[in-house]
Design a protein around this motif. Structure first.
Motif, PDB file in Angstrom:
ATOM      1  N   THR A  68       0.869  -1.212  -0.064  1.00 12.59           N
ATOM      2  CA  THR A  68       0.031   0.046  -0.092  1.00 12.59           C
ATOM      3  C   THR A  68       0.852   1.162  -0.076  1.00 12.59           C
ATOM      4  O   THR A  68       1.603   1.284   0.858  1.00 12.59           O
ATOM      5  CB  THR A  68      -0.885   0.037   1.217  1.00 12.59           C
ATOM      6  OG1 THR A  68      -1.836  -1.079   1.141  1.00 12.59           O
ATOM      7  CG2 THR A  68      -1.735   1.299   1.331  1.00 12.59           C
ATOM      8  N   ASP A  70       0.997   4.849   0.567  1.00 11.53           N
ATOM      9  CA  ASP A  70       0.529   6.405   1.330  1.00 11.53           C
ATOM     10  C   ASP A  70       1.052   7.655   0.823  1.00 11.53           C
ATOM     11  O   ASP A  70       2.643   7.917   0.962  1.00 11.53           O
ATOM     12  CB  ASP A  70       0.834   6.314   2.691  1.00 11.53           C
ATOM     13  CG  ASP A  70       0.023   7.455   3.597  1.00 11.53           C
ATOM     14  OD1 ASP A  70      -0.055   8.289   2.901  1.00 11.53           O
ATOM     15  OD2 ASP A  70      -0.012   7.069   4.871  1.00 11.53           O
ATOM     16  N   ASP A  71       0.216   8.501  -0.032  1.00 14.36           N
ATOM     17  CA  ASP A  71       0.917   9.494  -0.618  1.00 14.36           C
ATOM     18  C   ASP A  71       0.781  10.698   0.136  1.00 14.36           C
ATOM     19  O   ASP A  71       1.101  11.915  -0.407  1.00 14.36           O
ATOM     20  CB  ASP A  71       0.027   9.840  -1.955  1.00 14.36           C
ATOM     21  CG  ASP A  71      -1.346  10.396  -1.660  1.00 14.36           C
ATOM     22  OD1 ASP A  71      -1.834   9.952  -0.836  1.00 14.36           O
ATOM     23  OD2 ASP A  71      -1.837  10.835  -2.785  1.00 14.36           O
ATOM     24  N   GLU A  72       0.646  10.552   1.561  1.00 21.31           N
ATOM     25  CA  GLU A  72       0.463  11.826   2.549  1.00 21.31           C
ATOM     26  C   GLU A  72       1.808  11.489   3.228  1.00 21.31           C
ATOM     27  O   GLU A  72       2.611  12.602   3.440  1.00 21.31           O
ATOM     28  CB  GLU A  72      -0.620  11.877   3.026  1.00 21.31           C
ATOM     29  CG  GLU A  72      -1.834  12.358   2.412  1.00 21.31           C
ATOM     30  CD  GLU A  72      -3.003  12.405   3.364  1.00 21.31           C
ATOM     31  OE1 GLU A  72      -2.930  12.183   4.526  1.00 21.31           O
ATOM     32  OE2 GLU A  72      -4.185  12.942   2.685  1.00 21.31           O
ATOM     33  N   THR A 299      -9.505   4.050  -1.933  1.00 20.89           N
ATOM     34  CA  THR A 299      -8.343   3.487  -2.328  1.00 20.89           C
ATOM     35  C   THR A 299      -8.861   2.476  -3.631  1.00 20.89           C
ATOM     36  O   THR A 299      -9.863   1.810  -3.571  1.00 20.89           O
ATOM     37  CB  THR A 299      -7.212   2.655  -1.543  1.00 20.89           C
ATOM     38  OG1 THR A 299      -7.951   1.558  -0.936  1.00 20.89           O
ATOM     39  CG2 THR A 299      -6.887   3.370  -0.500  1.00 20.89           C
TER      40      THR A 299
END
Length: 651
Positions: A68, A70-72, A299
């Motif tokens: 996974t 996480d783009d933050e 997502t």
């Protein structure tokens, strides 16, 4: 000057040259140039013919990965299960796992061996793996062990009982997470563009090191210039990302209907049948998620598979333009070429032609050498100069025109070396970069009637390097070579070596049979330099020890020359000299007074005893000019002695 005087002068010159030749015929130095510098006998595992021997084996690793992004937080978190098969003749008490993200720490060997001023292989130092739930189990019912030792970019995982030889299987599993570096050693990382981030994900999962019959465990740490050496296997991997991301990866997208909107899926199908580039997501649609995405929150999981490969990479972004076209393979099979890039890279002079370039590159190599084995060929625009993985490249988002063609073609060429022919890049960079640079030469010349022609055959452009006292040999270990030399010793010099073999020494027919045999024989296997040397000699029918020794192992140079041409006994004698350290056959182009021309190849064996040779030109015509290597294929370091003047005698 009358004819009698000319004839006498000619006899005198030739006589002096002959005396010089006789005086050097017992030269020990020349004998060594032609001597056996390596063991050519072969063994049970690797035959003297250059083919895998009767007992050849290699281990295998299959991967199931779920991760996974996480783009933050800019992290990747996942779980991995590796099914490992031990085909070796010995039981294994442990397995070595490569942890390449550990390069991005302050205490890594790679960080500590990077010069203070930095270099191309700089990397972030605030990353590295966090690993949990590490387990290894032999067979399906064996005991489970969690014993492991992490050492820099390697981890030794111990089995509770030995993994049996010749087919024993084990499973190694773990959970992992790490911070995605911005500066990933020019091989991976993340890039901020106006519409979001581009994540170029390579070296992103723990992977098994190679155990082979040559070195045992290949456990060199990941430092910088040295690249990779990996086992083959099947990959089944899933990448979960924010709903507005597009993901491209090595292999085949297994669930396009789940991750693409109906409109994009229709375009995807159209591209698979189109020789012209089709937009899946156009420049004005980057943020139009209602048109291009199947959902508008949460997502989405993208699922990929690829078989018989040594690695996988992927890219994810909410800022991609996405286009694609059909690739036509020699077998009649069709696959997909695709490109993803931000609007900063858009334009006909730039990445809008990327898919055209990708398609041409894959079709050329498939036709000329070996058919491309994977379902997709993907070019990704990122903040990376150029880096290759099976079926997927990262190339600079700033590249344009000839530069974009060159890097795209080069990185796709790597699918043949080292992805199909699985050499050890970390130890023998030249078998990876050099062989690829060689095949790039022909691909570039073939593309669009020579729109971006190669300059590899202009070997004399590099004479300053060949005469530089700080030059190094091709066989220099890449992680310790001077970076100012790496481009020559890993890329250009070995490529020139193959060019000389094909265009000057062996000719197209003999070379192509031998080189294709090498590719076909070692496809999805692990050849060494000796395997390459042996198969080239056996198929081409030529003992090339003098060439391998001179060009690939050492820093000697080529310097063939003509000292004089003189009439002799009704014919002419050309007095040849080898003033360099590397012997070569001598191709002569002879011009006569009636304007006619003739080529003669004098074999390399003339140099076995000395550095002077008298070659007879049998003719009843007057010789007016003699030139060595008229097409200038050889990087001969002396430009002043390779031709004889057009007119030397007065009438």
């Amino acid at each position: 000057m009358n004819r009698l005087i000319k004839a006498a002068l000619g006899l005198c010159l030739v006589g002096l040259a002959m005396q010089s030749s006789i005086a050097q015929e017992v030269s020990e130095t020349n004998q060594k140039k032609f001597g056996e510098f390596r063991d050519r006998s072969g063994n049970f595992y690797r035959a003297a013919s250059g083919k895998p021997g009767e007992g050849y084996w290699q281990n295998a690793a299959d991967y199931v990965i779920e991760a996974t992004l996480d783009d933050e937080a800019h992290t990747l978190t996942g779980t991995i299960s590796i099914s490992y098969t031990n085909n070796s003749p010995e039981a294994l008490d442990f397995v070595w796992i490569l942890l390449e993200q550990n390069r991005f720490t302050e205490s890594s060997r790679g960080t500590l061996t990077t010069p203070i001023q930095g270099n191309r292989y700089n990397g972030d130092t605030d990353g590295g793996y966090e690993l949990t739930n590490i387990f290894a189990k032999v067979g399906k019912k064996g005991a489970t062990s969690s014993e492991h030792i992490i050492s820099d970019t390697r981890m030794q995982v111990w089995f509770a009982e030995p993994l049996s030889a010749r087919g024993g299987t084990a499973t190694v599993s773990m959970d992992f997470t790490y911070k995605i570096p911005t500066d990933g050693m020019d091989r991976m990382g993340k890039l901020k563009v106006e519409d979001g981030y581009i994540y170029a994900m390579a070296q992103w999962y723990p992977k098994v090191a190679v155990f082979d019959d040559v070195e045992g465990w290949n456990i060199e740490p990941y430092l910088g210039a040295g690249e990779f050496y990996l086992e083959y296997g099947d990959f089944d991997y899933k990448i979960t990302v924010p709903y507005d991301h597009i993901v491209v990866g090595s292999g085949e997208l297994m669930n396009p209907k789940e991750v693409l909107s109906a409109e994009v899926y229709n375009r995807y199908q159209k591209a698979m049948n189109s020789d012209e580039t089709v937009y899946l997501v156009g420049p004005d649609e980057i943020k139009n998620t209602e048109l291009t995405r199947p959902k508008q929150d949460g997502t989405v999981t993208w699922h990929f598979k690829i078989q018989n490969t040594r690695d996988v990479a992927f890219s994810s972004s909410d800022a991609f333009i996405w286009d694609a076209a059909k690739i036509n393979l020699p077998s009649g099979k069709t696959i997909l070429a695709q490109s993803v890039y931000p609007k900063e890279s858009d334009g006909q002079e730039a990445w809008t032609r990327s898919t055209e370039y990708s398609k041409a590159s894959i079709e050329h190599y498939s036709e000329m050498w070996y058919e491309f084995p994977y379902a997709t060929a993907t070019n990704v625009a990122a903040d990376i100069g150029g880096m290759e993985y099976p079926g997927l490249n990262f190339c600079s988002y700033r590249s344009k025109g000839a530069g974009l063609w060159g890097v795209t073609d080069h990185e796709f060429g790597h699918n043949w070396f080292p992805m199909i022919v699985g050499t050890n890049e970390r130890r023998y960079a030249w078998m990876d970069e050099g062989f690829n640079t060689f095949i790039n030469h022909y691909s570039s010349n073939a593309f669009n009637n020579g729109e971006y022609p190669s300059t590899l055959n202009q070997t004399r452009r590099y004479l300053n390097w060949f005469t530089n006292e700080r030059r190094e040999g091709i066989d220099t270990y890449p992680d310790v070579s001077n970076l100012s030399n790496l481009g020559m010793i890993a890329y250009n010099k070995p490529a020139m070596g193959l060019l000389m073999l094909r265009e000057y020494i062996l000719g197209h027919e003999r070379f192509d049979h031998a080189f294709k045999s090498y590719i076909n024989t070692w496809a999805f296997k692990h050849p060494t330099p000796d395997d390459f040397f042996n198969i080239m000699e056996n198929v081409a029918g030529e003992n090339l020890s003098w060439f391998w020794q001179g060009w690939f192992y050492g820093t000697g140079n080529i310097d063939l020359g003509i000292s004089t041409v003189a009439p002799y006994a009704g014919n002419y004698v050309v007095v040849l000299q080898n003033e360099g350290e590397i012997p070569m056959p001598v191709l002569l182009e002879i011009t006569f007074d009636d304007g006619s021309m003739e080529s003669q190849m004098v074999p390399v064996e003339i140099w076995q005893r000395g550095n002077v040779w008298n070659h007879m030109i049998k003719t009843d015509k007057r010789v007016t000019k003699v030139v060595i290597d008229p097409d200038k294929i050889l990087p001969d370091v002396n430009l002043g002695n390779d031709s004889w003047p057009t007119k030397i005698y007065e009438d």
